[in-house]
Write an enzyme that holds these catalytic residues in place. Structure first.
Site, short mmCIF file in Angstrom:
data_model
loop_
_atom_site.label_atom_id
_atom_site.label_comp_id
_atom_site.label_asym_id
_atom_site.label_seq_id
_atom_site.Cartn_x
_atom_site.Cartn_y
_atom_site.Cartn_z
N ASP A 31 6.80 -41.75 -8.26
CA ASP A 31 5.83 -42.19 -9.26
C ASP A 31 6.39 -43.40 -9.99
OD1 ASP A 31 4.49 -40.00 -8.52
OD2 ASP A 31 4.61 -38.95 -10.46
N TYR A 34 6.10 -46.50 -7.99
CA TYR A 34 4.68 -46.85 -7.99
C TYR A 34 4.34 -47.60 -9.29
CZ TYR A 34 -0.36 -46.37 -7.82
OH TYR A 34 -1.71 -46.64 -7.82
N ASP A 35 4.76 -47.00 -10.42
CA ASP A 35 4.45 -47.61 -11.72
C ASP A 35 5.06 -49.01 -11.83
OD1 ASP A 35 3.14 -45.33 -12.36
OD2 ASP A 35 4.73 -44.51 -13.63
N SER A 80 -32.03 -33.83 -3.41
CA SER A 80 -31.16 -32.69 -3.73
C SER A 80 -31.25 -31.69 -2.59
CB SER A 80 -31.53 -32.10 -5.07
OG SER A 80 -32.87 -31.73 -5.02
N LEU A 81 -30.60 -30.58 -2.73
CA LEU A 81 -30.60 -29.57 -1.67
C LEU A 81 -31.36 -28.34 -2.14
CD1 LEU A 81 -26.86 -29.57 -0.52
CD2 LEU A 81 -28.82 -30.34 0.82
N GLU A 109 -19.99 -27.19 5.13
CA GLU A 109 -19.04 -27.92 4.30
C GLU A 109 -18.96 -27.23 2.95
OE1 GLU A 109 -20.55 -31.93 3.93
OE2 GLU A 109 -20.83 -32.08 6.09
N LYS A 111 -19.30 -26.88 -0.86
CA LYS A 111 -20.11 -27.61 -1.83
C LYS A 111 -19.23 -27.84 -3.05
CE LYS A 111 -24.68 -27.62 -3.95
NZ LYS A 111 -24.31 -27.92 -5.33
N LYS A 305 -25.38 -20.64 -2.28
CA LYS A 305 -24.65 -20.62 -3.55
C LYS A 305 -23.79 -19.37 -3.66
CE LYS A 305 -25.94 -24.23 -6.05
NZ LYS A 305 -26.38 -24.11 -7.39
N CYS A 416 -10.49 -20.70 -43.40
CA CYS A 416 -9.90 -19.94 -44.50
C CYS A 416 -9.57 -20.94 -45.59
CB CYS A 416 -8.64 -19.23 -44.03
SG CYS A 416 -7.67 -18.59 -45.40
S1 IVH Z 1 -25.09 -33.23 1.11
C1 IVH Z 1 -29.79 -34.38 0.49
N1 IVH Z 1 -22.72 -32.19 1.04
O1 IVH Z 1 -24.73 -30.81 -3.98
C2 IVH Z 1 -28.60 -34.09 -0.31
N2 IVH Z 1 -23.93 -32.35 -1.00
O2 IVH Z 1 -27.51 -29.71 -4.63
C3 IVH Z 1 -27.43 -34.14 0.58
N3 IVH Z 1 -22.70 -31.54 -2.96
O3 IVH Z 1 -26.46 -33.65 -5.04
C4 IVH Z 1 -26.23 -33.69 -0.12
N4 IVH Z 1 -20.85 -31.01 -1.91
O4 IVH Z 1 -23.94 -33.50 -5.50
C5 IVH Z 1 -23.80 -32.53 0.32
N5 IVH Z 1 -20.56 -31.32 1.13
C6 IVH Z 1 -21.63 -31.66 0.41
C7 IVH Z 1 -21.72 -31.47 -0.98
C8 IVH Z 1 -22.89 -31.82 -1.66
C9 IVH Z 1 -21.45 -31.06 -3.08
C10 IVH Z 1 -23.65 -31.69 -4.09
C11 IVH Z 1 -24.28 -33.06 -4.21
C12 IVH Z 1 -25.75 -32.83 -4.15
C13 IVH Z 1 -25.86 -31.40 -4.54
C14 IVH Z 1 -27.12 -30.84 -3.95
#
Ligand code: IVH
Length: 661
Positions: A31, A34-35, A80-81, A109, A111, A305, A416
């Site tokens: 480190d 590096y610094d 979103s998912l 993968e 999350k 989830k 207090c």
């Molecule tokens: S793929 C169409 N892969 O989860 C959206 N998302 O609820 C494709 N996230 O907004 C997202 N790990 O912030 C993807 N391996 C992963 C992820 C991931 C975390 C989050 C991401 C996304 C949210 C969806």
């Protein structure tokens, strides 16, 4: 080597070290080195602005204060998912896919629990980072994202590409951030996700740079130009230089998918960052269009989830803790339960408002979790289980000394009102002696409690009077002669602590380590500080009206002034002496530090050298005046010997420093 070559060499070396450390967890240089390289590069670029480039690693150190964040429209929306919460829902998800395209391979993968970011590169150069926002328009957080060490500023191929990923705060960074917020008297972040999101919206890039954020890339936008499958896309991302989570797996049937999910659920408990589920995607990218999208999310992917570990238990009682500044925190005493790997018997209830909003009562059945996997917290009451409990009332008397308890308008906490409350005193004494403050080793919680109960320690100055009770202390159970000697020596040594530590150690509300340092730099002496008006104090950069008022309140109390005078009489530093030592002893001398030092960190050694007018460099040359060699010194030591440069050990170095006092 000319300057241009040296700059190129430094950038290359720093980039390689960065990648090794942050992307592959495999450090290649210390480190310290590096610094030093970074410092040299910053200096060279400052002297030769014409040689600065946008992909230089110095771009990561922050230094900019932003006015706000401009809006960015995502060329391809950030969707979103959908979520599934059970095996059943998961099977339905797969059923729908099979109906559309038949049997397919899936990729799983982790999350990552952070915030999504879109990263744009032009011809391999990083140009922009944007938050998700509402999916169509996000905020430009380029300057902040640049500070993330694992983000490549230049890709390994000169491609123009948009990549998406997750910014997160690893547990280690989260702990550090909250520890220092605790010391600064600032509200804690509830979990790493909030901390990451809060950090990305910081206006001071310096702060962002120090918060230890990290990033995993997981999507290439319009990935069909680069890969046929998501697995290949992850490989492409990795080859371009991104950090990619290593736990992706391919599965081809539902039962191996469920096995995979169960494995992840075990794995995630040992992960150094938070995850909140598993993302399941169809691996074949060509099928994505066929399977299609809803208005909000792709139909070819979903998030399974995890159940965050929430455990049911009952509240047996509510107790109150008194902090050093007198804050009274209600704490739930629980029927002990196992949560995320440890037994939890107490959980914070934060303050009166938190309890009232959730209507938490003694005897209630409640759900408890670890906020950010760390701090036990009562989440909610199971109302169906409620019998006839009495609503909670905040105490009106201090649980330790019985004095009146007060809530200031605009604050959530109760305090207090007794300045001599023993609960406060004990915590204050513990704080005063702590490592970050006066660093009185062995004067910890237990010893303070014993000495306090026996009447030896009632106030801070009593610590310095303990010497007079040396013989009596040796007779106390558990206080052997050696222990007492060690304690008294540590107390004596603490008299050498600089003024800023003394000021921090006093435990003044809102005066954390950083604030103490700022005050000392600007006010120089305790006398000036005591005399300063709130307006004068508020003029100091970083000192707001809240801190200024708190100082005024503190100094208004005559016992506090008496205490300061007593400490001054014992020889504690009440003025900034850093300038006295700012001598010229080492002026014109260049030092190299190598190997491991036992009694100080390299930063401290370098600081001492700088204060005495010397310079510290990272490599040994003819120009080096002295090499300070700690244990296990390697090539720098041999080089110094070969060049005939003076080498001293740590002891001799300390003697040199002592000579200057
Ligand atoms: S793929 C169409 N892969 O989860 C959206 N998302 O609820 C494709 N996230 O907004 C997202 N790990 O912030 C993807 N391996 C992963 C992820 C991931 C975390 C989050 C991401 C996304 C949210 C969806």
């Amino acid at each position: 080597m000319d300057t241009k070559e040296r700059i190129a060499w430094l950038r290359e070396t720093i980039n390689q070290a960065n990648e090794a450390y942050h992307t592959y967890d495999n450090p290649t240089i210390s480190d310290y080195d590096y610094d030093m390289y970074m410092k040299e590069l910053v200096d060279l670029e400052a002297r030769h602005p014409e040689l600065k480039t946008v992909d230089s690693p110095t771009e990561r150190v922050g230094g900019k204060v932003l006015d706000g964040f401009s809006k960015v429209t995502h060329a391809v929306p950030m969707m979103s998912l959908s979520n599934v919460f059970s095996e059943d829902e998961l099977r339905q998800f797969i059923g729908r896919i099979q109906k559309s395209v038949g049997q397919v391979d899936l990729i799983t993968e982790l999350k990552i629990d952070g915030l999504a970011v879109s990263l744009s590169y032009e011809e391999g150069l990083f140009v922009r980072a944007a938050t998700r926002g509402n999916g169509l328009v996000g905020e430009d957080v380029t300057d902040n994202v640049k500070t993330i060490r694992s983000l490549p500023l230049r890709l390994k191929q000169p491609v123009s590409i948009t990549v998406r990923g997750e910014i997160f705060m690893p547990h280690q960074s989260f702990r550090k951030v909250n520890e220092s917020r605790l010391l600064e008297g600032l509200p804690l972040f509830a979990n790493p996700r909030n901390a990451a999101a809060g950090t990305i919206r910081q206006l001071d890039t310096n702060v962002v740079s120090k918060r230890g954020l990290d990033l995993f890339a997981y999507t290439i936008v319009e990935s069909d130009q680069y890969a046929h499958t998501q697995k290949e896309a992850l490989d492409v991302l990795e080859n371009l230089g991104f950090k990619v989570n290593p736990h992706a797996r391919l599965v081809s049937d539902t039962s191996s998918l469920i096995d995979a999910i169960n494995t992840y659920d075990t794995l995630r408990k040992t992960m150094p960052y938070d995850t909140d589920g598993v993302v399941i995607k169809v691996n074949d990218i060509a099928l994505h269009e066929t399977i299609g999208y809803t208005a909000k999310s792709p139909k070819w992917a979903t998030a399974y989830k995890f159940q965050a570990e929430q455990v049911k238990t009952t509240i047996q009682g509510i107790t109150f803790q008194v902090g050093r500044s007198g804050v009274i925190t209600p704490v739930a005493l629980l029927d002990p339960v196992q949560i995320s790997g440890s037994v939890v018997a107490r959980a914070t209830l934060h303050n009166e408002d938190y309890i009232k909003t959730k209507d938490i009562r003694i005897n209630d059945t409640v759900l408890v979790h670890k906020a950010g996997e760390i701090i036990p917290e009562v989440i909610e009451v199971i109302m169906d289980d409620r019998r006839d409990q009495v609503p909670f009332e905040m105490v009106d008397a201090c649980p330790v000394c019985g004095s009146l308890v007060e809530r200031q308008p605009g604050e959530a906490d109760h305090y207090c009102t007794n300045p001599e409350c023993p609960g406060k005193t004990m915590n204050l004494l513990i704080h005063f002696a702590s490592r970050q403050a006066m660093d009185i080793d062995t004067l910890g919680e237990k010893v303070v409690a014993v000495l306090h109960d026996l009447g030896y320690l009632q106030t801070i100055p009593d610590i310095y009077g303990l010497n007079a009770h040396k013989e009596a202390l040796k007779d106390l159970p558990g206080f052997a002669e050696k222990k007492v000697d060690k304690l008294l020596k540590a107390i004596e040594d603490s008299k050498n602590q600089p003024f800023e530590k003394v000021l921090f150690a006093l435990g003044i509300k809102h005066v954390g380590q950083k604030v103490a340092k700022t005050l000392v730099t600007h006010m120089k002496t305790m006398d000036h500080l005591i005399k300063a008006t709130a307006e004068e104090l508020a003029l100091i950069p970083d000192i707001g009206p809240m801190i200024a008022q708190s100082l005024k309140d503190y100094f208004q109390i005559s016992e506090h002034i008496a205490q300061i005078e007593a400490l001054r009489a014992y020889g504690l530093s009440m003025e900034d002496r850093s300038e006295d030592i700012l001598g010229e002893t080492f002026s014109g001398m260049t030092f190299v530090l190598t190997g491991k030092l036992e009694t100080m960190t390299r930063d401290e050694a370098a600081d001492a050298i700088n204060r005495l007018g010397g310079k510290v460099t990272s490599s040994v040359s003819q120009k080096t005046s002295v090499v300070v060699a700690g244990s296990d010194a390697g090539s720098k030591l041999s080089k110094a010997e070969a060049l005939g440069v003076k080498v001293i050990d740590e002891k001799e170095f300390k003697e040199m420093l002592d000579d200057t006092k």
